[in-house]
Write an enzyme that holds these catalytic residues in place. Structure first.
Site, PDB file in Angstrom:
ATOM      1  N   ASP A 151       0.800  -1.227   0.000  1.00 10.98           N
ATOM      2  CA  ASP A 151       0.000   0.000   0.000  1.00 10.98           C
ATOM      3  C   ASP A 151       0.831   1.275   0.000  1.00 10.98           C
ATOM      4  OD1 ASP A 151      -2.385  -1.388  -0.003  1.00 10.98           O
ATOM      5  OD2 ASP A 151      -2.553  -1.410   2.180  1.00 10.98           O
ATOM      6  N   TYR A 406     -12.817  -1.998  -2.993  1.00 16.72           N
ATOM      7  CA  TYR A 406     -13.343  -0.808  -2.341  1.00 16.72           C
ATOM      8  C   TYR A 406     -14.525  -0.253  -3.144  1.00 16.72           C
ATOM      9  CZ  TYR A 406      -9.394  -0.151   0.916  1.00 16.72           C
ATOM     10  OH  TYR A 406      -8.478  -0.272   1.927  1.00 16.72           O
TER      11      TYR A 406
END
Length: 469
Positions: A151, A406
């Site tokens: 990330d 997401y």
């Protein structure tokens, strides 16, 4: 009439006509000069003073062509001032959601130079919508794409393109960021960009293309923000930021920003126990956010932000059909509005919901345990009645056997109402698809509709066997 009288009469008439023509030419000349100089001035209604047009932000230039006795005069009308958005119109009444956009980034990456991304979102200025994502500093068909499942790296940047335009090599890199949020206040874009070391990250606030403010990590544990659009009302933009444990108590603050400058910071208050990755929307005169509890609850936290007095309240979505993943099955899940349900609360995924009177519209993965499939529906009483479970208007966006990721909300102002739209991240690559070494995504976007609609499924669609390794 004798000849001399005729001559005098004709001469008088000719002189009169010549005088009239001369006066007309003077009038035309005066008009031309007046219009020429007035195109650079506007009347100020406040104090009747003259203000220059040039430094004023404008929406458009309008040119009128005026024809006077074969003379063409171009008159530029001073455009109206651009105002801050206030989002005061009511929310649109909808029956469900209709397809709006799909960028097919992964499929295009099989034969083109497309960025490796994740954490996408959509936001609109008053005239156009844009898609954003956090790039990994590499294209997919590039050895640097190996191990892009991570990330937070210093190479990640916020990318911005018109909605529907994949992130090609010509894409603008707005800022350095491994966490971000963006919104338009009616005059310019605000970008909140977080980067740096996990224990000492920096959030930069970029407004109208300029760095205006910054803030450092306050808990030294991965300062992070929404990964979807922030919201601006009358020039004040709000953004929810968290610093601290992802699986325990963290320190969440709501920042109030005006033209890129932090003007106030409020701590989270209310009954929400853990708040991350909020999906926010204008609910005039305030802002409402639906977030991710990564610690205790599979029901989603609600954060209500008062833009005028900077006060904050929080709770949880009442619907017993909960929105996070992982979660219990619908027969066993619960939510009672005020507190986390303590049902598979650890881990989670960014998501969204929005209130519709006493009801709630929401989206979630179809799978109870993984980021697979995607569905939307309305829960009757889901905003006001504890543990309500009456579901209507269900739609499948992505079939249960296809990957999702997401999701988040964005708002679009129409002529008479504010429409709610959402996007779904369609993740491909690692960890699940181990044939390749990269992790990236495409997106699909839907918007609320008051009309009828059909059925379908809109997965990423790339054949992983055709993709670069």
């Amino acid at each position: 009439m004798n000849p001399n009288q005729k001559i005098i009469t004709i001469g008088s008439v000719s002189l009169t006509i010549a005088t009239i023509c001369f006066l007309m030419q003077i009038a035309i000349l005066v008009t031309t000069v007046t219009l020429h100089f007035k195109q650079y001035e506007c009347d100020s209604p406040a104090n009747n003073q003259v203000m220059p047009c040039e430094p004023i932000i404008i929406e458009r230039n309008i040119t009128e062509i005026v024809y006077l006795t074969n003379t063409t005069i171009e008159k530029e009308i001073c455009p109206k001032l651009v105002e801050y958005r206030n989002w005061s119109k009511p929310q649109c009444k909808i029956t469900g959601f209709a397809p709006f956009s799909k960028d097919n980034s992964i499929r295009l990456s099989a034969g083109g130079d497309i960025w490796v991304t994740r954490e996408p979102y959509v936001s609109c200025d008053p005239g156009k919508c844009y898609q954003f994502a956090l790039g990994q500093g590499t294209t997919l068909d590039n050895k640097h794409s190996n191990d892009t499942i991570h990330d937070r790296t210093p190479h990640r940047t916020l990318l911005m393109n018109e909605l529907g335009v994949p992130f090609h090599l010509g894409t603008r890199q707005v800022c350095i960021a491994w966490s971000s949020s963006s919104c338009h206040d009616g005059k310019a874009w605000l970008h909140v960009c977080v980067t740096g070391y996990d224990k000492n990250a920096t959030a930069s606030f970029i407004y109208d293309g300029r760095l205006v403010d910054s803030i450092g990590s306050w808990s030294q544990n991965i300062l992070r923000t929404q990964e979807s659009e922030c919201v601006c009302i009358n020039g004040t933009c709000t953004v929810v930021m968290t610093d601290g444990s992802a699986s325990g108590r963290a320190d969440t603050k709501i920042l109030f920003i005006e033209e890129g400058k932090i003007v106030h910071t409020s701590p989270l208050s209310g009954s929400a126990q853990h708040v991350e990755e909020c999906s926010c929307y204008p609910r005039y005169p305030g802002v409402r956010c639906i977030c991710r509890d990564n610690w205790k609850g599979s029901n989603r936290p609600v954060v209500d932000i008062n833009v005028k007095d900077y006060s904050i309240d929080s709770s949880y979505v009442c619907s017993g059909l909960v929105g996070d993943t992982p979660r219990k099955n619908d027969r066993s899940s619960s939510s009672y509005c005020r507190n986390p349900n303590n049902e598979k609360g650890t881990h989670g995924v960014k998501g969204w919901a929005f209130d519709d009177g006493n009801d709630v519209w929401m989206g979630r993965t179809i799978s109870e345990d993984s980021r697979s499939g995607y569905e939307t529906f309305k829960v009757i009483g889901g905003w006001s009645t504890p543990n309500s479970k009456l579901q209507i208007n269900r739609q499948v966006i992505v079939d249960s056997n296809d990957r999702s990721g997401y999701s988040g909300i964005f708002s679009v102002e129409g002529k008479s109402c504010i429409n709610r739209c959402f996007y779904v991240e369609l993740i491909r690559g690692r960890e699940q698809e181990t044939r390749v070494w990269w992790t990236s995504n495409s997106i699909v976007v839907f918007c609320g509709t008051s009309g009828t609609y059909g059925t379908g499924s809109w997965p990423d669609g790339a054949d992983i066997n055709l993709m670069p390794i």
